[in-house]
Design a protein around this motif. Structure first.
Motif, mmCIF file in Angstrom:
data_model
loop_
_atom_site.group_PDB
_atom_site.id
_atom_site.type_symbol
_atom_site.label_atom_id
_atom_site.label_comp_id
_atom_site.label_asym_id
_atom_site.label_seq_id
_atom_site.Cartn_x
_atom_site.Cartn_y
_atom_site.Cartn_z
ATOM 1 N N PHE A 19 5.629 -39.682 61.827
ATOM 2 C CA PHE A 19 5.422 -38.238 61.738
ATOM 3 C C PHE A 19 4.100 -37.923 61.033
ATOM 4 O O PHE A 19 3.652 -38.659 60.151
ATOM 5 C CB PHE A 19 6.583 -37.577 60.987
ATOM 6 C CG PHE A 19 7.863 -37.544 61.763
ATOM 7 C CD1 PHE A 19 8.146 -36.481 62.622
ATOM 8 C CD2 PHE A 19 8.790 -38.575 61.659
ATOM 9 C CE1 PHE A 19 9.323 -36.455 63.337
ATOM 10 C CE2 PHE A 19 9.964 -38.551 62.382
ATOM 11 C CZ PHE A 19 10.239 -37.482 63.221
ATOM 12 N N GLU A 20 3.478 -36.815 61.440
ATOM 13 C CA GLU A 20 2.210 -36.404 60.857
ATOM 14 C C GLU A 20 2.365 -35.227 59.893
ATOM 15 O O GLU A 20 1.785 -35.227 58.805
ATOM 16 C CB GLU A 20 1.226 -36.045 61.972
ATOM 17 C CG GLU A 20 0.867 -37.238 62.868
ATOM 18 C CD GLU A 20 -0.086 -36.851 63.988
ATOM 19 O OE1 GLU A 20 -0.477 -35.659 64.059
ATOM 20 O OE2 GLU A 20 -0.436 -37.729 64.784
ATOM 21 N N ASP A 21 3.120 -34.206 60.294
ATOM 22 C CA ASP A 21 3.330 -33.037 59.439
ATOM 23 C C ASP A 21 4.802 -32.651 59.520
ATOM 24 O O ASP A 21 5.162 -31.611 60.070
ATOM 25 C CB ASP A 21 2.434 -31.881 59.904
ATOM 26 C CG ASP A 21 2.531 -30.660 59.001
ATOM 27 O OD1 ASP A 21 2.937 -30.830 57.826
ATOM 28 O OD2 ASP A 21 2.223 -29.550 59.462
ATOM 29 N N PRO A 22 5.680 -33.511 58.980
ATOM 30 C CA PRO A 22 7.123 -33.327 59.202
ATOM 31 C C PRO A 22 7.764 -32.306 58.281
ATOM 32 O O PRO A 22 7.337 -32.086 57.151
ATOM 33 C CB PRO A 22 7.680 -34.721 58.930
ATOM 34 C CG PRO A 22 6.753 -35.273 57.888
ATOM 35 C CD PRO A 22 5.386 -34.740 58.236
ATOM 36 N N GLU A 76 8.257 -32.295 63.638
ATOM 37 C CA GLU A 76 6.910 -31.825 63.349
ATOM 38 C C GLU A 76 6.948 -30.313 63.161
ATOM 39 O O GLU A 76 7.656 -29.595 63.876
ATOM 40 C CB GLU A 76 5.950 -32.200 64.482
ATOM 41 C CG GLU A 76 5.772 -33.700 64.692
ATOM 42 C CD GLU A 76 4.982 -34.388 63.584
ATOM 43 O OE1 GLU A 76 4.601 -33.708 62.600
ATOM 44 O OE2 GLU A 76 4.759 -35.613 63.688
ATOM 45 N N ARG A 77 6.195 -29.835 62.205
ATOM 46 C CA ARG A 77 6.252 -28.422 61.824
ATOM 47 C C ARG A 77 6.050 -27.484 63.015
ATOM 48 O O ARG A 77 6.706 -26.440 63.116
ATOM 49 C CB ARG A 77 5.187 -28.146 60.763
ATOM 50 C CG ARG A 77 5.296 -26.785 60.085
ATOM 51 C CD ARG A 77 4.231 -26.653 59.009
ATOM 52 N NE ARG A 77 4.305 -27.734 58.039
ATOM 53 C CZ ARG A 77 5.081 -27.724 56.956
ATOM 54 N NH1 ARG A 77 5.840 -26.657 56.718
ATOM 55 N NH2 ARG A 77 5.091 -28.731 56.123
ATOM 56 N N ASP A 78 5.169 -27.851 63.932
ATOM 57 C CA ASP A 78 4.871 -26.963 65.063
ATOM 58 C C ASP A 78 5.839 -27.153 66.225
ATOM 59 O O ASP A 78 5.647 -26.568 67.298
ATOM 60 C CB ASP A 78 3.430 -27.159 65.539
ATOM 61 C CG ASP A 78 3.147 -28.583 66.009
ATOM 62 O OD1 ASP A 78 4.057 -29.438 65.941
ATOM 63 O OD2 ASP A 78 2.000 -28.842 66.442
#
Length: 310
Positions: A9-12, A119-121
């Motif tokens: 994950f990058e921006d979890p 991911e947030r998005d």
């Protein structure tokens, strides 16, 4: 411990849920079968995570009893491990509590705790739903883990025996059919999300079709479903007939053959359906999102009386 970075994950955003199996455990005890309720436990938690768009990462369980039955405990934990395999998450711990006097001999309770990430998005909120969106239903594998208080009452008043062949299926015992584990929709729903166009997911648990789908709709919208788009399984028809349960109450208590609802943009319907079917789901086109004058979203099921006749 769980290494979230290693999961890619990058921006979890973390998503967590907890649930149990309910009075289905009483059927398991009566049948002396404990190998499926662990799958139910994972399913009830993991399915609730994927509706947020989240991938389940790890699971913990709490198993409480008066005195540990080693054989039953082994079956229960094996079922939990199998559920985690189906959900694609790690079983990283748990607690077994012996509490003499708290439970009757042979009784136990289960609770599960699952943590996932998205991911947030990519969080699913349902806010993007609009009139004309397609509503798919994914077939259930029986009652799953909700409505068992009513189901047990129907068995009682009907005089049916859990250990005998079901009144609607001569090849299987009624108790075994009631113990069919909750279907885990994680991998198929994640595939559908990846295909693009999914706007909302609703796990059909307590409250049935009528109360779960509105949870993922914004104000001013509703859903119209055609009950003739799928055949209500014989188990539910028998429960309705033997218990004198009205169609509307069936739709509010049981999943009635639909374990997950998927709201998808009409232009993406074919690709999403293909993704779900590729993962082994039986997919029904239930209806559509519509405008509603009601402030609170609601579901209207058309043709209940005609399609669900006993």
């Amino acid at each position: 411990m769980f290494d979230l970075k290693a999961a890619g994950f990058e921006d979890p955003v973390l998503v967590a849920g907890t649930d149990g199996v309910g009075t289905k455990l009483m059927i398991a005890t009566q049948m002396a079968r404990h190998d499926t309720v662990g799958i139910d436990l994972v399913a009830m938690c993991a399915n609730d995570l994927v509706v947020q768009g989240a991938e389940p990462l790890f699971f913990l369980d709490y198993f409480a009893t008066g005195k540990l039955d080693v054989a039953a405990g082994r079956d229960i934990v094996s079922g939990i491990a199998e559920g985690c395999r189906r959900a694609g998450c790690a079983l990283i711990g748990g607690e077994t509590a012996e509490m003499p006097g708290m439970y009757k001999p042979g009784d136990y309770d289960l609770a599960g705790f699952c943590v996932g990430a998205v991911e947030r998005d990519a969080i699913l909120t349902g806010d993007g739903a609009e009139p004309g969106d397609v509503v798919f239903g994914l077939a259930s594998d029986g009652i799953h883990s909700n409505g068992f208080s009513l189901a047990r009452k129907v068995v009682e008043v009907s005089g049916a025996d859990l250990h005998d062949a079901a009144p609607f299926d001569n090849d299987r015992r009624l108790g075994d059919i009631l113990l069919d584990p909750t279907r885990i929709y994680v991998k198929s729903c994640l595939a559908a999300i990846k295909a693009g166009g999914v706007k909302g997911l609703a796990h059909i648990t307590g409250g049935g079709l009528l109360e779960n789908i509105p949870r993922v709709l914004p104000s001013g919208l509703g859903v119209t479903i055609d009950a003739g788009q799928w055949a209500m399984p014989e188990l539910f028809r028998w429960l309705a007939r033997a218990g004198g349960v009205a169609p509307t109450e069936m739709a509010r208590t049981f999943n009635c053959g639909i374990g997950m609802a998927v709201i998808v943009a009409s232009e993406s319907a074919d690709s999403v359906r293909a993704a779900l079917e590729d993962e082994g789901e039986t997919v029904f086109r239930l209806g559509a999102v519509v405008e509603s004058a009601e402030e609170t979203p609601e579901v209207v099921i058309e043709g209940l009386e005609d399609s669900w006749q006993n």
